[in-house]
Design a protein around this motif. Structure first.
Motif, PDB file in Angstrom:
ATOM      1  N   TRP A 116       0.849  -1.190   0.000  1.00 60.14           N
ATOM      2  CA  TRP A 116       0.000   0.000   0.000  1.00 60.14           C
ATOM      3  C   TRP A 116       0.885   1.240   0.000  1.00 60.14           C
ATOM      4  CZ3 TRP A 116      -0.850  -4.014   3.528  1.00 60.14           C
ATOM      5  CH2 TRP A 116      -0.238  -3.880   4.784  1.00 60.14           C
ATOM      6  N   HIS A 117       0.269   2.350  -0.373  1.00 64.73           N
ATOM      7  CA  HIS A 117       1.013   3.603  -0.544  1.00 64.73           C
ATOM      8  C   HIS A 117       0.261   4.722   0.166  1.00 64.73           C
ATOM      9  CE1 HIS A 117       3.594   6.509  -2.801  1.00 64.73           C
ATOM     10  NE2 HIS A 117       2.536   7.288  -2.641  1.00 64.73           N
ATOM     11  N   GLY A 118       1.027   5.627   0.761  1.00 61.76           N
ATOM     12  CA  GLY A 118       0.437   6.764   1.451  1.00 61.76           C
ATOM     13  C   GLY A 118       0.495   6.600   2.954  1.00 61.76           C
ATOM     14  N   CYS A 119       0.549   7.728   3.659  1.00 62.11           N
ATOM     15  CA  CYS A 119       0.694   7.677   5.108  1.00 62.11           C
ATOM     16  C   CYS A 119       0.301   9.034   5.690  1.00 62.11           C
ATOM     17  CB  CYS A 119       2.151   7.345   5.471  1.00 62.11           C
ATOM     18  SG  CYS A 119       2.396   6.809   7.173  1.00 62.11           S
ATOM     19  N   ARG A 120       0.142   9.090   6.999  1.00 59.19           N
ATOM     20  CA  ARG A 120      -0.120  10.342   7.695  1.00 59.19           C
ATOM     21  C   ARG A 120       1.070  10.669   8.589  1.00 59.19           C
ATOM     22  NH1 ARG A 120      -3.123   9.392  11.269  1.00 59.19           N
ATOM     23  NH2 ARG A 120      -3.611   7.201  10.942  1.00 59.19           N
ATOM     24  N   LYS A 121       1.468  11.914   8.612  1.00 61.06           N
ATOM     25  CA  LYS A 121       2.587  12.335   9.445  1.00 61.06           C
ATOM     26  C   LYS A 121       2.168  12.309  10.920  1.00 61.06           C
ATOM     27  CE  LYS A 121       4.586  15.292   5.857  1.00 61.06           C
ATOM     28  NZ  LYS A 121       5.139  16.622   5.516  1.00 61.06           N
ATOM     29  N   ILE A 122       3.015  11.701  11.765  1.00 61.05           N
ATOM     30  CA  ILE A 122       2.646  11.576  13.174  1.00 61.05           C
ATOM     31  C   ILE A 122       3.717  12.072  14.134  1.00 61.05           C
ATOM     32  CG2 ILE A 122       1.078   9.642  12.754  1.00 61.05           C
ATOM     33  CD1 ILE A 122       3.313   7.809  13.920  1.00 61.05           C
ATOM     34  N   SER A 123       4.910  12.422  13.635  1.00 62.11           N
ATOM     35  CA  SER A 123       5.964  12.861  14.543  1.00 62.11           C
ATOM     36  C   SER A 123       6.945  13.762  13.815  1.00 62.11           C
ATOM     37  CB  SER A 123       6.697  11.655  15.148  1.00 62.11           C
ATOM     38  OG  SER A 123       7.515  11.025  14.191  1.00 62.11           O
ATOM     39  N   GLU A 124       7.909  14.275  14.563  1.00 62.91           N
ATOM     40  CA  GLU A 124       8.871  15.230  14.019  1.00 62.91           C
ATOM     41  C   GLU A 124       9.680  14.633  12.874  1.00 62.91           C
ATOM     42  OE1 GLU A 124      10.414  18.949  13.577  1.00 62.91           O
ATOM     43  OE2 GLU A 124       8.739  18.291  14.828  1.00 62.91           O
ATOM     44  N   GLY A 125       9.936  13.347  12.925  1.00 58.34           N
ATOM     45  CA  GLY A 125      10.698  12.714  11.862  1.00 58.34           C
ATOM     46  C   GLY A 125       9.977  12.684  10.529  1.00 58.34           C
ATOM     47  N   CYS A 126       8.670  12.894  10.552  1.00 61.41           N
ATOM     48  CA  CYS A 126       7.858  12.869   9.336  1.00 61.41           C
ATOM     49  C   CYS A 126       7.838  14.213   8.604  1.00 61.41           C
ATOM     50  CB  CYS A 126       6.418  12.494   9.675  1.00 61.41           C
ATOM     51  SG  CYS A 126       6.187  10.920  10.522  1.00 61.41           S
ATOM     52  N   ARG A 127       8.362  15.250   9.200  1.00 59.69           N
ATOM     53  CA  ARG A 127       8.149  16.608   8.689  1.00 59.69           C
ATOM     54  C   ARG A 127       8.506  16.743   7.218  1.00 59.69           C
ATOM     55  NH1 ARG A 127      11.083  21.884  11.165  1.00 59.69           N
ATOM     56  NH2 ARG A 127      10.084  21.133  13.090  1.00 59.69           N
ATOM     57  N   ALA A 166       0.891  -3.790  -6.722  1.00 54.41           N
ATOM     58  CA  ALA A 166       1.944  -4.734  -6.337  1.00 54.41           C
ATOM     59  C   ALA A 166       1.580  -5.533  -5.096  1.00 54.41           C
ATOM     60  CB  ALA A 166       3.246  -3.975  -6.091  1.00 54.41           C
ATOM     61  N   PHE A 167       0.341  -5.424  -4.632  1.00 58.77           N
ATOM     62  CA  PHE A 167      -0.032  -6.040  -3.354  1.00 58.77           C
ATOM     63  C   PHE A 167       0.373  -7.510  -3.270  1.00 58.77           C
ATOM     64  CE2 PHE A 167      -2.908  -8.206  -0.455  1.00 58.77           C
ATOM     65  CZ  PHE A 167      -2.788  -7.418   0.683  1.00 58.77           C
ATOM     66  N   VAL A 202      13.324  -8.554   1.121  1.00 54.10           N
ATOM     67  CA  VAL A 202      12.196  -7.788   0.598  1.00 54.10           C
ATOM     68  C   VAL A 202      11.963  -6.572   1.499  1.00 54.10           C
ATOM     69  CG1 VAL A 202       9.767  -7.854  -0.055  1.00 54.10           C
ATOM     70  CG2 VAL A 202      11.175  -9.923  -0.295  1.00 54.10           C
ATOM     71  N   TYR A 203      12.300  -5.399   0.982  1.00 52.77           N
ATOM     72  CA  TYR A 203      12.068  -4.150   1.707  1.00 52.77           C
ATOM     73  C   TYR A 203      10.592  -3.787   1.571  1.00 52.77           C
ATOM     74  CZ  TYR A 203      17.075  -3.667   2.311  1.00 52.77           C
ATOM     75  OH  TYR A 203      18.385  -3.888   2.682  1.00 52.77           O
ATOM     76  N   THR A 204       9.894  -3.850   2.669  1.00 50.49           N
ATOM     77  CA  THR A 204       8.435  -3.853   2.674  1.00 50.49           C
ATOM     78  C   THR A 204       7.857  -2.517   3.131  1.00 50.49           C
ATOM     79  OG1 THR A 204       8.444  -6.241   3.111  1.00 50.49           O
ATOM     80  CG2 THR A 204       6.410  -5.035   3.630  1.00 50.49           C
ATOM     81  N   CYS A 205       6.951  -1.985   2.335  1.00 51.62           N
ATOM     82  CA  CYS A 205       6.145  -0.820   2.722  1.00 51.62           C
ATOM     83  C   CYS A 205       6.992   0.429   2.979  1.00 51.62           C
ATOM     84  CB  CYS A 205       5.315  -1.153   3.969  1.00 51.62           C
ATOM     85  SG  CYS A 205       3.579  -0.745   3.791  1.00 51.62           S
ATOM     86  N   PHE A 206       7.933   0.714   2.103  1.00 53.04           N
ATOM     87  CA  PHE A 206       8.785   1.881   2.281  1.00 53.04           C
ATOM     88  C   PHE A 206       8.180   3.141   1.670  1.00 53.04           C
ATOM     89  CE2 PHE A 206      11.648  -0.874   4.171  1.00 53.04           C
ATOM     90  CZ  PHE A 206      12.788  -0.217   4.616  1.00 53.04           C
ATOM     91  N   THR A 207       6.951   3.055   1.127  1.00 52.73           N
ATOM     92  CA  THR A 207       6.236   4.263   0.717  1.00 52.73           C
ATOM     93  C   THR A 207       4.995   4.467   1.588  1.00 52.73           C
ATOM     94  OG1 THR A 207       4.889   3.150  -0.969  1.00 52.73           O
ATOM     95  CG2 THR A 207       7.039   4.030  -1.659  1.00 52.73           C
ATOM     96  N   SER A 208       5.012   3.841   2.745  1.00 51.23           N
ATOM     97  CA  SER A 208       3.935   3.982   3.723  1.00 51.23           C
ATOM     98  C   SER A 208       4.499   3.553   5.071  1.00 51.23           C
ATOM     99  CB  SER A 208       2.730   3.117   3.317  1.00 51.23           C
ATOM    100  OG  SER A 208       1.658   3.281   4.233  1.00 51.23           O
ATOM    101  N   ASP A 209       3.633   3.175   5.982  1.00 46.89           N
ATOM    102  CA  ASP A 209       4.014   2.556   7.246  1.00 46.89           C
ATOM    103  C   ASP A 209       3.225   1.260   7.317  1.00 46.89           C
ATOM    104  OD1 ASP A 209       4.004   1.764  10.052  1.00 46.89           O
ATOM    105  OD2 ASP A 209       4.756   3.758  10.525  1.00 46.89           O
ATOM    106  N   PHE A 210       3.887   0.148   7.547  1.00 55.09           N
ATOM    107  CA  PHE A 210       3.214  -1.149   7.555  1.00 55.09           C
ATOM    108  C   PHE A 210       2.057  -1.178   8.546  1.00 55.09           C
ATOM    109  CE2 PHE A 210       2.779  -5.690   8.680  1.00 55.09           C
ATOM    110  CZ  PHE A 210       2.561  -6.217   7.411  1.00 55.09           C
ATOM    111  N   LEU A 211       2.135  -0.363   9.597  1.00 54.41           N
ATOM    112  CA  LEU A 211       1.116  -0.380  10.648  1.00 54.41           C
ATOM    113  C   LEU A 211       0.146   0.796  10.577  1.00 54.41           C
ATOM    114  CD1 LEU A 211       3.401  -1.531  13.597  1.00 54.41           C
ATOM    115  CD2 LEU A 211       1.827  -2.929  12.254  1.00 54.41           C
ATOM    116  N   VAL A 212       0.140   1.517   9.466  1.00 52.14           N
ATOM    117  CA  VAL A 212      -0.785   2.643   9.346  1.00 52.14           C
ATOM    118  C   VAL A 212      -2.223   2.135   9.477  1.00 52.14           C
ATOM    119  CG1 VAL A 212      -1.003   2.575   6.807  1.00 52.14           C
ATOM    120  CG2 VAL A 212      -1.241   4.749   8.030  1.00 52.14           C
TER     121      VAL A 212
END
Length: 241
Positions: free
Chosen positions: A8-19, A42-43, A63-73
């Motif tokens: 999946w793709h997309g995420c919400r910013k939740i902390s300073e590291g996301c800025r 690609a699911f 396999v680098y997984t979910c690097f355009t989102s957060d696996f736990l979003v």
């Protein structure tokens, strides 16, 4: 060898590291809203087969997984069980994902998880001391076979000492990329390395970031050179086992 898998793709910013998230930067070039979490084409990649019946991803790949989102979003809760099942079926692959939502992991684990799938490594991202203090106790309380602490983007000096030990497989550190990147000081990186050597935990300096400070001098480093310059520092640490 390695493969990227973004179920999946997309995420919400939740902390300073996301800025200054790199996904937001890339999506902005295409006028795409990164806050919209969508299941991708690609699911099912890990279990797709070629015409001859063999898996398209051969055994032994990382396999680098979910690097355009957060696996736990949260928006992906309805798809995650299928993703876990693909990881379980492909025990001949090594899956790796990182998350800033480590507090959600325990409740999202599959029923047969036990102490963890042997082929899954989870990285907990901590960008500053506040994030480390909040996330790392939860990280160590969650049943996992393989744990990595990812200090990226490294925004300040961090003390990881309370959480370093045999349960942590590695610490990886890196600066922030992009035109608006905040500085990463080499002294902070060396401090993390010192903590790791004292605890006997492997350490990797994986990326300088775009603005790298060394001995008080600011260096601007182009994206294509940030990994190579980190390797040139020669400070990676692998304890003798």
């Amino acid at each position: 060898m390695s493969v990227s898998w973004n179920p999946w793709h997309g995420c919400r910013k939740i902390s300073e590291g996301c800025r200054h998230c790199y996904v937001y930067r890339q999506d902005a070039l295409h006028e795409r809203d990164s806050r919209e979490v969508v299941r991708t084409a690609a699911f099912g990649l890990p279990v797709r087969r070629s015409r001859d019946g063999r898996f398209r991803i051969p055994p032994g790949e990382r396999v680098y997984t979910c690097f355009t989102s957060d696996f736990l979003v949260e928006e992906a809760d309805g798809w995650r069980a299928e993703a876990w099942e693909m990881m379980r079926l492909r025990r001949d692959l090594e899956f790796f994902f990182i998350t800033k939502r480590i507090g959600r992991l325990r409740e999202q684990l599959p029923p047969d998880w036990g102490d963890g799938y042997e082929n899954v490594t989870v990285g907990c991202t901590v960008e500053n001391q506040a994030a480390a203090d909040l996330r790392l106790p939860l990280f160590l309380e969650t049943p996992l076979r393989h744990r990595v602490i990812v200090c990226a983007p490294l925004l300040e000096r961090i003390d990881l000492t309370p959480w370093l030990g045999p349960a942590v497989g590695e610490v990886s550190a890196g600066g922030e990329s992009g035109n608006d990147a905040r500085p990463c000081d080499f002294a902070w990186v060396l401090a993390l390395r010192g903590q790791c050597t004292a605890a006997g935990v492997p350490f990797t300096f994986h990326q300088t970031g775009a603005r790298f400070v060394k001995e008080g001098r600011l260096y601007r480093i182009r994206r294509e050179h940030q990994h190579a310059q980190a390797r040139k520092a020669g400070i990676d640490y692998r304890p003798e086992r």
